[in-house]
Design a protein around this motif. Structure first.
Motif, PDB file in Angstrom:
ATOM      1  N   LYS A 119       0.746  -1.213   0.002  1.00 24.99           N
ATOM      2  CA  LYS A 119       0.109  -0.073  -0.176  1.00 24.99           C
ATOM      3  C   LYS A 119       0.849   1.138   0.091  1.00 24.99           C
ATOM      4  CE  LYS A 119      -3.763   2.320   0.518  1.00 24.99           C
ATOM      5  NZ  LYS A 119      -3.950   3.438  -0.553  1.00 24.99           N
ATOM      6  N   MET A 120       1.995   1.093   0.721  1.00 23.58           N
ATOM      7  CA  MET A 120       2.795   2.417   0.895  1.00 23.58           C
ATOM      8  C   MET A 120       3.376   2.543  -0.482  1.00 23.58           C
ATOM      9  SD  MET A 120       6.436   2.802   2.898  1.00 23.58           S
ATOM     10  CE  MET A 120       7.403   1.687   1.953  1.00 23.58           C
ATOM     11  N   TYR A 121       3.996   1.504  -1.141  1.00 21.12           N
ATOM     12  CA  TYR A 121       4.382   1.545  -2.386  1.00 21.12           C
ATOM     13  C   TYR A 121       3.428   2.184  -3.676  1.00 21.12           C
ATOM     14  CZ  TYR A 121       8.301  -1.258  -0.978  1.00 21.12           C
ATOM     15  OH  TYR A 121       9.379  -1.921  -0.417  1.00 21.12           O
ATOM     16  N   LEU A 122       2.342   1.709  -3.671  1.00 21.33           N
ATOM     17  CA  LEU A 122       1.093   2.156  -4.203  1.00 21.33           C
ATOM     18  C   LEU A 122       0.768   3.689  -4.047  1.00 21.33           C
ATOM     19  CD1 LEU A 122      -1.658  -0.590  -3.967  1.00 21.33           C
ATOM     20  CD2 LEU A 122      -0.058  -0.083  -6.096  1.00 21.33           C
ATOM     21  N   ASP A 123       0.973   4.184  -2.942  1.00 23.92           N
ATOM     22  CA  ASP A 123       0.782   5.356  -2.734  1.00 23.92           C
ATOM     23  C   ASP A 123       1.872   6.539  -3.000  1.00 23.92           C
ATOM     24  OD1 ASP A 123      -1.699   4.926  -1.669  1.00 23.92           O
ATOM     25  OD2 ASP A 123      -1.188   5.032   0.286  1.00 23.92           O
TER      26      ASP A 123
END
Length: 175
Positions: A119-123
């Motif tokens: 999720k952090m990478y997606l953001d």
């Protein structure tokens, strides 16, 4: 295979080695075409710690980009599920701009730590998105909708994923 590289692999793989990260990083800087297959074998091996260190070595190598498929195979491998987060964490050393679908898959189907990092990478990562990316993401989302972990997690995922999908669809909607 070169003696120096063989020595680095042995030191990195030694369970009593306190500097294993150092040797993994050094191995990455020394990797060549001849030793690449050996490191790939370590990634696919049964010892998750050695596999993780091999992924770390790949992240430091000149084969960084071409090694991503092998790293994602390790992430998706069921035998690594308890340690999946460690493998996902090593992705921060790679260029993920072409890997939205892979990261999205980890977000949907990974363990808790893997999902959180994904999720952090997606953001945070600036991805190159194409209409094909959107179709693949929708396919994985539909699979998830029909195979949720549990009903509670489905509602939480919907709150996160639906805005992502809407944003992607807007990118390719005709004005």
């Amino acid at each position: 295979m070169d003696e120096e590289i063989q020595g680095l692999i042995m030191r990195m793989s030694d369970p009593n080695e306190k500097e294993a990260f150092y040797f993994a990083d050094k191995l990455g800087t020394k990797l060549d075409e001849n030793s690449l297959a050996e490191v790939y074998k370590l990634v696919k091996g049964d010892n998750w710690e050695i596999a993780y260190l091999a992924c770390r070595a790949l992240s430091k190598s000149s084969f960084n980009e071409q090694s991503l498929d092998v790293v994602f195979e390790a992430i998706y491998d069921k035998k690594n599920r308890p340690h999946q987060g460690a493998f996902v964490q090593v992705l921060e050393e790679f260029d993920l701009s072409q890997r939205f679908v892979d990261i999205f898959r980890v977000y949907l189907f990974g363990n808790f730590k893997a999902q959180t990092l994904a999720k952090m990478y997606l953001d945070e990562v600036e991805f190159d998105i194409t209409p094909r990316t959107l179709r693949k993401v929708e396919k994985h989302w539909n699979h998830y909708l029909h195979n949720p972990e549990d009903e509670g997690s489905l509602e939480l995922k919907k709150q996160e994923v639906v805005p992502i999908l809407e944003e992607l669809r807007e990118l390719f909607s005709e004005d």
